[in-house]
Write an enzyme that holds these catalytic residues in place. Structure first.
Site, PDB file in Angstrom:
ATOM      1  N   THR A 172       0.851  -1.191   0.000  1.00  0.00           N
ATOM      2  CA  THR A 172       0.000   0.000   0.000  1.00  0.00           C
ATOM      3  C   THR A 172       0.886   1.240   0.000  1.00  0.00           C
ATOM      4  OG1 THR A 172      -1.814  -1.080   1.123  1.00  0.00           O
ATOM      5  CG2 THR A 172      -1.571   1.266   1.559  1.00  0.00           C
ATOM      6  N   ARG A 200     -14.554  -7.014  -0.025  1.00  0.00           N
ATOM      7  CA  ARG A 200     -13.782  -6.640   1.178  1.00  0.00           C
ATOM      8  C   ARG A 200     -13.139  -5.245   1.017  1.00  0.00           C
ATOM      9  NH1 ARG A 200      -8.361  -4.958   2.500  1.00  0.00           N
ATOM     10  NH2 ARG A 200      -7.880  -5.660   4.591  1.00  0.00           N
ATOM     11  N   GLY A 202     -10.577  -2.487   3.181  1.00  0.00           N
ATOM     12  CA  GLY A 202      -9.685  -2.371   4.336  1.00  0.00           C
ATOM     13  C   GLY A 202      -9.754  -1.000   4.975  1.00  0.00           C
ATOM     14  N   THR A 223      -0.420   1.569   6.878  1.00  0.00           N
ATOM     15  CA  THR A 223      -0.379   0.360   6.056  1.00  0.00           C
ATOM     16  C   THR A 223      -0.301  -0.826   7.000  1.00  0.00           C
ATOM     17  OG1 THR A 223       0.916  -0.939   4.479  1.00  0.00           O
ATOM     18  CG2 THR A 223       2.135   0.630   5.806  1.00  0.00           C
ATOM     19  N   GLY A 224      -0.957  -1.911   6.628  1.00  0.00           N
ATOM     20  CA  GLY A 224      -0.909  -3.087   7.494  1.00  0.00           C
ATOM     21  C   GLY A 224      -2.172  -3.903   7.366  1.00  0.00           C
ATOM     22  N   GLY A 226      -5.503  -4.355   7.533  1.00  0.00           N
ATOM     23  CA  GLY A 226      -6.525  -3.321   7.585  1.00  0.00           C
ATOM     24  C   GLY A 226      -7.644  -3.563   8.584  1.00  0.00           C
TER      25      GLY A 226
HETATM   26  N1  ASP Z   1      -4.029  -1.770   4.821  1.00  0.00           N
HETATM   27  C1  ASP Z   1      -4.304  -2.324   3.528  1.00  0.00           C
HETATM   28  C2  ASP Z   1      -5.612  -3.061   3.564  1.00  0.00           C
HETATM   29  O1  ASP Z   1      -5.876  -3.728   4.541  1.00  0.00           O
HETATM   30  C3  ASP Z   1      -3.260  -3.280   3.075  1.00  0.00           C
HETATM   31  C4  ASP Z   1      -1.881  -2.733   3.096  1.00  0.00           C
HETATM   32  O2  ASP Z   1      -1.540  -1.873   3.894  1.00  0.00           O
HETATM   33  O3  ASP Z   1      -1.093  -3.177   2.275  1.00  0.00           O
HETATM   34  O4  ASP Z   1      -6.326  -3.008   2.602  1.00  0.00           O
END
Ligand code: ASP
Length: 306
Positions: A172, A200, A202, A223-224, A226
């Site tokens: 992300t 879905r 996030g 980012t993480g 979600g």
């Molecule tokens: N946070 C994003 C999500 O859950 C994914 C990511 O950070 O890569 O969609």
């Protein structure tokens, strides 16, 4: 007047020197550099934090090394479904889109939602239709789906297990900035998680979760995992700890990420304040990240130990 600052990320996750090829890591670093250049050019000429974060994120959306725009991960059915948000700390105006499939730069569509509608969050085919009506550039499936993402998708489908890719390399992208006038802004864009299904969505397009900006506190892009970032209201939580709790920037970030970890989640954030401070933090082995500011200081890093 403060000095301006710009911080960007390209996702956090299982990023190790032995799993990321030298080509991947050099490509990602070049992309981060180009993104910093785009944002810094605006801030250096007295432009707004809002324009800078949009410009910085657009570069990363167009770069196939990251999971946003071109090179976004593919959902279970093999198509992209893109989420993005942008927020202006001056008046907390914000725009976001979720599940768009034909808009080349979702962050700019999020900005159009903010600027040209009474709404904050548009989704799916309606959001893409709004993009076409606004003249926001469109792209076909062949623009978004890179050979590497098609390969990863085939691998995931062949395994046939799990809700989505458990490896979670993320990718992300996001940016936070403080401009010379002391205004902050944040933007985040993603393809979500590989193999996602059932529409879905996030944390990225959820203001207060993956993206937030408030001149009274800070601008945050996350980012993480979600689902955990939504449950912990990460971006707003950091801002609230600063504004209401009187926390230092470092402890506001660390305590919020500790809460995410306690829930079972993982990831990272970048944060900029109206006083010109900026910090990143992550509870994963690495995070694609970079920063620059009015003094000319510039840093680009991926792994946890650099
Ligand atoms: N946070 C994003 C999500 O859950 C994914 C990511 O950070 O890569 O969609």
């Amino acid at each position: 007047m403060t000095g301006w600052s710009l911080m960007i990320h390209g996702g956090a996750g299982q990023l190790h020197r032995d799993t990321l090829s030298p080509e991947q890591s050099a490509g990602a670093r070049a992309g981060l550099d180009a993104s910093l250049d785009a944002g810094a050019a605006i801030l250096g000429e007295g432009g707004t934090a809002l324009d800078a974060v949009e410009a910085a994120v657009r570069v990363l959306e167009d770069d196939p090394h990251f999971n946003a725009g071109r090179g976004a991960v593919l959902g279970y059915e093999g198509a992209v479904s893109l989420d993005a948000a942008i927020m202006d700390g001056r008046d907390r105006s914000g725009g976001a889109v979720a599940g768009v499939a034909t808009t080349r730069n979702p962050v700019s569509l999020a900005r159009a939602v903010m600027a040209a509608t009474p709404h904050v969050l548009l989704s799916g085919a309606g959001a893409d239709q709004f993009a076409r009506e606004q003249g926001v550039p469109q792209a076909g499936a062949d623009w978004f789906a890179t050979p590497e993402r098609l390969r990863q998708h085939a691998e995931l489908r062949a395994r046939g297990d799990g809700w989505f890719d458990a490896e979670m390399k993320y990718g992300t992208v996001g940016a936070v900035a403080c401009d010379a006038a002391g205004n902050v802004a944040a933007a985040t864009s993603t393809g979500g998680v590989m193999g996602k299904r059932w529409g879905r969505i996030g944390d990225t397009p959820v203001l207060g979760a993956g993206t937030y900006a408030d001149n009274r506190a800070c601008a945050v892009s996350a980012t993480g995992s979600g689902e955990y970032f939504i449950r912990a209201c990460v971006a707003h939580e950091i801002a609230a700890r600063l504004r209401l709790g009187g926390a230092s920037l470092g402890s506001a970030i660390a305590d919020t990420l500790a809460d995410v970890r306690a829930l079972g989640g993982t990831g990272g954030v970048i944060v900029a304040t109206p006083a010109g401070a900026a910090e990143w933090a992550f509870i994963t082995p690495g995070m694609f990240r970079a920063r620059t500011d009015a003094s000319g200081h510039r840093e680009v890093a991926i792994f946890g130990d650099e």
